[in-house]
Design a protein around this motif. Sequence first.
Motif, mmCIF file in Angstrom:
data_model
loop_
_atom_site.group_PDB
_atom_site.id
_atom_site.type_symbol
_atom_site.label_atom_id
_atom_site.label_comp_id
_atom_site.label_asym_id
_atom_site.label_seq_id
_atom_site.Cartn_x
_atom_site.Cartn_y
_atom_site.Cartn_z
ATOM 1 N N GLY A 180 0.818 -1.211 0.000
ATOM 2 C CA GLY A 180 0.000 0.000 0.000
ATOM 3 C C GLY A 180 0.847 1.254 0.000
ATOM 4 N N ALA A 181 2.019 1.206 0.650
ATOM 5 C CA ALA A 181 2.893 2.378 0.706
ATOM 6 C C ALA A 181 3.406 2.751 -0.678
ATOM 7 N N ILE A 182 3.688 1.758 -1.505
ATOM 8 C CA ILE A 182 4.128 2.041 -2.874
ATOM 9 C C ILE A 182 3.037 2.777 -3.643
ATOM 10 N N LEU A 183 1.812 2.287 -3.548
ATOM 11 C CA LEU A 183 0.693 2.908 -4.259
ATOM 12 C C LEU A 183 0.424 4.311 -3.726
ATOM 13 N N ALA A 184 0.544 4.481 -2.402
ATOM 14 C CA ALA A 184 0.341 5.814 -1.818
ATOM 15 C C ALA A 184 1.408 6.785 -2.306
ATOM 16 N N GLY A 185 2.663 6.324 -2.362
ATOM 17 C CA GLY A 185 3.739 7.181 -2.852
ATOM 18 C C GLY A 185 3.515 7.586 -4.298
ATOM 19 N N TRP A 186 3.077 6.630 -5.114
ATOM 20 C CA TRP A 186 2.784 6.947 -6.523
ATOM 21 C C TRP A 186 1.662 7.977 -6.613
ATOM 22 N N ALA A 187 0.595 7.798 -5.828
ATOM 23 C CA ALA A 187 -0.542 8.723 -5.869
ATOM 24 C C ALA A 187 -0.116 10.136 -5.495
ATOM 25 N N VAL A 188 0.692 10.267 -4.436
ATOM 26 C CA VAL A 188 1.179 11.592 -4.039
ATOM 27 C C VAL A 188 2.083 12.156 -5.129
ATOM 28 N N GLY A 189 2.893 11.289 -5.742
ATOM 29 C CA GLY A 189 3.793 11.734 -6.800
ATOM 30 C C GLY A 189 3.069 12.301 -8.009
ATOM 31 N N THR A 190 1.889 11.767 -8.315
ATOM 32 C CA THR A 190 1.128 12.294 -9.451
ATOM 33 C C THR A 190 0.555 13.675 -9.165
ATOM 34 N N ALA A 191 0.391 14.016 -7.881
ATOM 35 C CA ALA A 191 -0.236 15.287 -7.520
ATOM 36 C C ALA A 191 0.760 16.332 -7.030
ATOM 37 N N LEU A 192 1.953 15.899 -6.644
ATOM 38 C CA LEU A 192 2.900 16.827 -6.021
ATOM 39 C C LEU A 192 4.306 16.562 -6.534
ATOM 40 N N ARG A 193 4.928 17.607 -7.086
ATOM 41 C CA ARG A 193 6.328 17.516 -7.502
ATOM 42 C C ARG A 193 7.141 18.503 -6.677
ATOM 43 N N VAL A 194 8.185 18.012 -6.047
ATOM 44 C CA VAL A 194 9.004 18.855 -5.181
ATOM 45 C C VAL A 194 10.117 19.526 -5.985
#
Length: 244
Positions: A180-194
């Motif tokens: 689940g952590a991998i999928l959560a990281g991907w989801a945040v990555g699609t919405a937020l770029r640092v």
Amino acid sequence: MILATGLAALCLAALHLEVRLLAPALDAPRSPWLSAAGGAAAAYVFVHIFPGLCDGQEALRRTGWAFVAVLDRHVFLIALLGLLVFYGLERAALAARGGRQNPPVGAGSRGAGVFWLHLVSFGLYNFLIGYLLVNRVQPGPVSLVTYFAAMALHMAAGDYGLRRHFTDDYRRLGRKVLAGAILAGWAVGTALRVHEAVLAILFAFLAGGVIMNTMKDEIPLDGSGNFPAFALGATGYGVLLLLV
């Protein structure tokens, strides 16, 4: 590209959930396939990530952030930090078990806190891996494929270590949280770029973690690592990275 990275995230999550089905082929005596996978992951760090960190170092200098003026080789210090964090986790797990030859840590044992510490730490680690699927230092399909392949091999080898330390707890809960952590990281990555400098820091920490989590299984005190397979995996994937 979002679709491609999403598919990659799903595959990495599925790997955590189902790699246990390969356990008879991968378990002790330590399979040469695990050593080859570890070698390939290490090659990715040295051939692909570390050279990119030099650009990340320049990105950090351009930010003008206060800590940049105090420290030199900042991204490489972050890589060292990643290595130290996961070295500490491995030592804690071994201490809770009382050695590599003793039974795995159980939820009801004195090492229960060590299991939760690993779960949180590796959950954040997998979140970072998922996030970097979308936001890599070098974008593009070739970069995605090489990153995905290296992380898939790395996770297959890492899963072996976590199952060895926390067999029942990892099967019941740990693998699901990490998937689940991998999928959560991907989801945040699609919405937020640092900022690119922060991205370099994240990749540096990942590099240190990959090196430690690979080598801890290749150079254990019981000598169960497989040097020929590790060298073959490192050389083969290193050459492939140089060609692409």
